[in-house]
Design a protein around this motif. Structure first.
Motif, PDB file in Angstrom:
ATOM      1  N   ASN A 101      20.697 -46.140 -10.692  1.00  0.00           N
ATOM      2  CA  ASN A 101      21.164 -46.785  -9.466  1.00  0.00           C
ATOM      3  C   ASN A 101      22.156 -45.825  -8.814  1.00  0.00           C
ATOM      4  OD1 ASN A 101      22.133 -48.382  -7.441  1.00  0.00           O
ATOM      5  ND2 ASN A 101      23.008 -49.936  -8.771  1.00  0.00           N
ATOM      6  N   ARG A 102      21.639 -44.798  -8.162  1.00  0.00           N
ATOM      7  CA  ARG A 102      22.474 -43.706  -7.650  1.00  0.00           C
ATOM      8  C   ARG A 102      23.591 -44.167  -6.723  1.00  0.00           C
ATOM      9  NH1 ARG A 102      18.527 -39.764  -8.759  1.00  0.00           N
ATOM     10  NH2 ARG A 102      18.374 -40.183 -10.974  1.00  0.00           N
ATOM     11  N   SER A 103      23.339 -45.217  -5.937  1.00  0.00           N
ATOM     12  CA  SER A 103      24.376 -45.665  -5.003  1.00  0.00           C
ATOM     13  C   SER A 103      25.473 -46.443  -5.722  1.00  0.00           C
ATOM     14  CB  SER A 103      23.766 -46.516  -3.891  1.00  0.00           C
ATOM     15  OG  SER A 103      23.157 -47.674  -4.433  1.00  0.00           O
ATOM     16  N   GLY A 104      25.254 -46.872  -6.970  1.00  0.00           N
ATOM     17  CA  GLY A 104      26.253 -47.634  -7.704  1.00  0.00           C
ATOM     18  C   GLY A 104      26.650 -46.976  -9.006  1.00  0.00           C
ATOM     19  N   SER A 105      26.587 -45.653  -9.078  1.00  0.00           N
ATOM     20  CA  SER A 105      26.852 -44.960 -10.338  1.00  0.00           C
ATOM     21  C   SER A 105      27.904 -43.864 -10.157  1.00  0.00           C
ATOM     22  CB  SER A 105      25.557 -44.321 -10.860  1.00  0.00           C
ATOM     23  OG  SER A 105      25.806 -43.617 -12.060  1.00  0.00           O
ATOM     24  N   ILE A 106      28.868 -43.864 -11.070  1.00  0.00           N
ATOM     25  CA  ILE A 106      29.807 -42.747 -11.180  1.00  0.00           C
ATOM     26  C   ILE A 106      29.266 -41.905 -12.328  1.00  0.00           C
ATOM     27  CG2 ILE A 106      32.167 -42.068 -11.719  1.00  0.00           C
ATOM     28  CD1 ILE A 106      33.027 -44.801 -10.539  1.00  0.00           C
ATOM     29  N   ASP A 107      28.889 -40.676 -12.035  1.00  0.00           N
ATOM     30  CA  ASP A 107      28.183 -39.858 -13.019  1.00  0.00           C
ATOM     31  C   ASP A 107      28.535 -38.391 -12.841  1.00  0.00           C
ATOM     32  OD1 ASP A 107      26.592 -39.214 -10.725  1.00  0.00           O
ATOM     33  OD2 ASP A 107      25.277 -40.913 -11.177  1.00  0.00           O
ATOM     34  N   SER A 108      27.678 -37.496 -13.293  1.00  0.00           N
ATOM     35  CA  SER A 108      27.980 -36.059 -13.245  1.00  0.00           C
ATOM     36  C   SER A 108      28.178 -35.527 -11.831  1.00  0.00           C
ATOM     37  CB  SER A 108      26.882 -35.256 -13.953  1.00  0.00           C
ATOM     38  OG  SER A 108      26.975 -35.407 -15.348  1.00  0.00           O
ATOM     39  N   ARG A 109      27.726 -36.260 -10.834  1.00  0.00           N
ATOM     40  CA  ARG A 109      28.002 -35.836  -9.453  1.00  0.00           C
ATOM     41  C   ARG A 109      29.492 -35.933  -9.153  1.00  0.00           C
ATOM     42  NH1 ARG A 109      24.517 -39.997  -6.410  1.00  0.00           N
ATOM     43  NH2 ARG A 109      25.271 -41.193  -8.200  1.00  0.00           N
ATOM     44  N   ILE A 110      30.188 -36.809  -9.871  1.00  0.00           N
ATOM     45  CA  ILE A 110      31.621 -37.008  -9.669  1.00  0.00           C
ATOM     46  C   ILE A 110      32.435 -36.201 -10.676  1.00  0.00           C
ATOM     47  CG2 ILE A 110      33.491 -38.723  -9.594  1.00  0.00           C
ATOM     48  CD1 ILE A 110      31.300 -39.123  -7.418  1.00  0.00           C
ATOM     49  N   TYR A 111      32.146 -36.363 -11.976  1.00  0.00           N
ATOM     50  CA  TYR A 111      32.986 -35.749 -12.998  1.00  0.00           C
ATOM     51  C   TYR A 111      32.385 -34.513 -13.646  1.00  0.00           C
ATOM     52  CZ  TYR A 111      30.393 -39.319 -15.704  1.00  0.00           C
ATOM     53  OH  TYR A 111      29.443 -40.140 -16.234  1.00  0.00           O
ATOM     54  N   GLY A 112      31.254 -34.050 -13.164  1.00  0.00           N
ATOM     55  CA  GLY A 112      30.649 -32.839 -13.709  1.00  0.00           C
ATOM     56  C   GLY A 112      29.831 -33.109 -14.967  1.00  0.00           C
ATOM     57  N   SER A 113      29.285 -32.058 -15.505  1.00  0.00           N
ATOM     58  CA  SER A 113      28.467 -32.157 -16.710  1.00  0.00           C
ATOM     59  C   SER A 113      29.317 -32.616 -17.895  1.00  0.00           C
ATOM     60  CB  SER A 113      27.820 -30.812 -17.023  1.00  0.00           C
ATOM     61  OG  SER A 113      26.953 -30.443 -15.970  1.00  0.00           O
ATOM     62  N   VAL A 114      28.672 -33.298 -18.829  1.00  0.00           N
ATOM     63  CA  VAL A 114      29.345 -33.854 -19.996  1.00  0.00           C
ATOM     64  C   VAL A 114      29.102 -32.941 -21.194  1.00  0.00           C
ATOM     65  CG1 VAL A 114      29.343 -35.824 -21.589  1.00  0.00           C
ATOM     66  CG2 VAL A 114      29.048 -36.200 -19.125  1.00  0.00           C
ATOM     67  N   PRO A 115      30.153 -32.608 -21.946  1.00  0.00           N
ATOM     68  CA  PRO A 115      29.933 -31.818 -23.161  1.00  0.00           C
ATOM     69  C   PRO A 115      29.011 -32.580 -24.123  1.00  0.00           C
ATOM     70  CG  PRO A 115      32.270 -31.887 -22.612  1.00  0.00           C
ATOM     71  CD  PRO A 115      31.577 -32.867 -21.705  1.00  0.00           C
ATOM     72  N   LEU A 116      28.018 -31.906 -24.672  1.00  0.00           N
ATOM     73  CA  LEU A 116      27.090 -32.547 -25.610  1.00  0.00           C
ATOM     74  C   LEU A 116      27.822 -33.157 -26.804  1.00  0.00           C
ATOM     75  CD1 LEU A 116      24.106 -30.055 -25.489  1.00  0.00           C
ATOM     76  CD2 LEU A 116      24.017 -32.495 -24.937  1.00  0.00           C
ATOM     77  N   GLU A 117      28.950 -32.569 -27.181  1.00  0.00           N
ATOM     78  CA  GLU A 117      29.718 -33.118 -28.306  1.00  0.00           C
ATOM     79  C   GLU A 117      30.299 -34.497 -27.990  1.00  0.00           C
ATOM     80  OE1 GLU A 117      33.912 -30.798 -27.405  1.00  0.00           O
ATOM     81  OE2 GLU A 117      32.298 -29.776 -28.447  1.00  0.00           O
ATOM     82  N   ASN A 118      30.358 -34.871 -26.706  1.00  0.00           N
ATOM     83  CA  ASN A 118      30.859 -36.188 -26.311  1.00  0.00           C
ATOM     84  C   ASN A 118      29.769 -37.254 -26.301  1.00  0.00           C
ATOM     85  OD1 ASN A 118      33.256 -34.884 -25.990  1.00  0.00           O
ATOM     86  ND2 ASN A 118      33.448 -35.243 -23.799  1.00  0.00           N
ATOM     87  N   VAL A 119      28.508 -36.852 -26.472  1.00  0.00           N
ATOM     88  CA  VAL A 119      27.418 -37.826 -26.512  1.00  0.00           C
ATOM     89  C   VAL A 119      27.457 -38.510 -27.882  1.00  0.00           C
ATOM     90  CG1 VAL A 119      24.921 -38.176 -26.419  1.00  0.00           C
ATOM     91  CG2 VAL A 119      26.013 -36.528 -24.880  1.00  0.00           C
ATOM     92  N   ARG A 120      27.744 -39.816 -27.866  1.00  0.00           N
ATOM     93  CA  ARG A 120      27.927 -40.596 -29.099  1.00  0.00           C
ATOM     94  C   ARG A 120      26.621 -41.126 -29.661  1.00  0.00           C
ATOM     95  NH1 ARG A 120      31.502 -45.271 -27.393  1.00  0.00           N
ATOM     96  NH2 ARG A 120      30.407 -46.099 -29.177  1.00  0.00           N
ATOM     97  N   ALA A 121      25.631 -41.388 -28.784  1.00  0.00           N
ATOM     98  CA  ALA A 121      24.399 -42.012 -29.259  1.00  0.00           C
ATOM     99  C   ALA A 121      23.305 -41.878 -28.208  1.00  0.00           C
ATOM    100  CB  ALA A 121      24.635 -43.495 -29.552  1.00  0.00           C
TER     101      ALA A 121
ATOM    102  N   MET B 148      22.676 -48.402 -14.195  1.00  0.00           N
ATOM    103  CA  MET B 148      21.340 -48.087 -14.708  1.00  0.00           C
ATOM    104  C   MET B 148      20.292 -49.089 -14.246  1.00  0.00           C
ATOM    105  SD  MET B 148      21.470 -45.223 -16.124  1.00  0.00           S
ATOM    106  CE  MET B 148      19.784 -45.243 -16.686  1.00  0.00           C
ATOM    107  N   GLU B 149      20.636 -49.955 -13.297  1.00  0.00           N
ATOM    108  CA  GLU B 149      19.659 -50.920 -12.770  1.00  0.00           C
ATOM    109  C   GLU B 149      18.624 -50.195 -11.937  1.00  0.00           C
ATOM    110  OE1 GLU B 149      21.830 -54.043 -10.787  1.00  0.00           O
ATOM    111  OE2 GLU B 149      22.407 -54.916 -12.694  1.00  0.00           O
ATOM    112  N   PRO B 150      17.386 -50.634 -11.921  1.00  0.00           N
ATOM    113  CA  PRO B 150      16.853 -51.838 -12.541  1.00  0.00           C
ATOM    114  C   PRO B 150      16.394 -51.641 -13.991  1.00  0.00           C
ATOM    115  CG  PRO B 150      15.141 -50.875 -11.211  1.00  0.00           C
ATOM    116  CD  PRO B 150      16.373 -50.001 -11.054  1.00  0.00           C
ATOM    117  N   ALA B 151      16.384 -50.415 -14.508  1.00  0.00           N
ATOM    118  CA  ALA B 151      15.864 -50.165 -15.861  1.00  0.00           C
ATOM    119  C   ALA B 151      16.645 -50.938 -16.918  1.00  0.00           C
ATOM    120  CB  ALA B 151      15.892 -48.671 -16.179  1.00  0.00           C
ATOM    121  N   VAL B 152      17.966 -50.948 -16.798  1.00  0.00           N
ATOM    122  CA  VAL B 152      18.822 -51.651 -17.748  1.00  0.00           C
ATOM    123  C   VAL B 152      19.826 -52.483 -16.939  1.00  0.00           C
ATOM    124  CG1 VAL B 152      20.354 -51.436 -19.740  1.00  0.00           C
ATOM    125  CG2 VAL B 152      18.585 -49.710 -19.355  1.00  0.00           C
ATOM    126  N   PRO B 153      19.510 -53.751 -16.703  1.00  0.00           N
ATOM    127  CA  PRO B 153      20.379 -54.597 -15.873  1.00  0.00           C
ATOM    128  C   PRO B 153      21.729 -54.894 -16.529  1.00  0.00           C
ATOM    129  CG  PRO B 153      18.180 -55.558 -16.096  1.00  0.00           C
ATOM    130  CD  PRO B 153      18.269 -54.417 -17.065  1.00  0.00           C
TER     131      PRO B 153
END
Length: 148
Positions: free
Chosen positions: A120-140, A24-29
């Motif tokens: 930080n798209r070049s340093g992030s494992i996200d939905s491009r890799i594992y697909g969309s996340v179920p909303l029920e898995n969002v903790r906060a 999440m850099e630079p927004a959240v280092p």
């Protein structure tokens, strides 16, 4: 009594979390402390641009990413430009020069899911890799820093 109240607050309402990823850099280092609002996804819902914490499908640990798109929306990255439903998105926290030439998708977000990306798209494992996340898995949602 005070200790019980503080414990209850931490368990069900607010929780600090230290960020241990550069995604999440630079927004959240890396090393930053964020404040999670646990009832946020239930009380206010999750909206595009929100920072969310969920259980990563990759390793089962808490993950911090930005919510990008929801049910039925199309997501693509065209030469580093994020497109949602074919419309370019303004992303002030993303350095397009670092990801120039990046292409992805398009994919459609299924019902009950959220598409998440790291700034930080070049340093992030996200939905491009594992697909969309179920909303029920969002903790906060992240209460602080606001918007990352």
């Amino acid at each position: 009594m005070l200790a019980a109240g503080l414990l209850a607050t931490r368990l069900w309402i607010l929780e600090p979390m230290t960020v241990n990823s550069e995604s999440m850099e630079p927004a959240v280092p890396t090393g930053s402390t964020i404040l999670l609002y646990k009832p946020g996804p239930i009380l206010a819902g999750v909206h595009a641009g929100d920072l969310v914490v969920f259980t990563s499908p990759e390793d089962g640990h808490p993950a911090l990413k930005r919510a990008i798109a929801f049910r039925g929306q199309s997501v693509a990255i065209e030469d580093s430009v994020l497109m949602v439903d074919g419309v370019p998105q303004l992303e002030p926290g993303v350095d397009g020069r670092r990801i120039d030439g990046t292409y992805f998708g398009p994919v459609t977000v299924p019902e009950g899911h959220v598409f998440v990306l790291g700034d930080n798209r070049s340093g992030s494992i996200d939905s491009r890799i594992y697909g969309s996340v179920p909303l029920e898995n969002v903790r906060a949602t992240v209460l602080w820093p606001p918007g990352g």
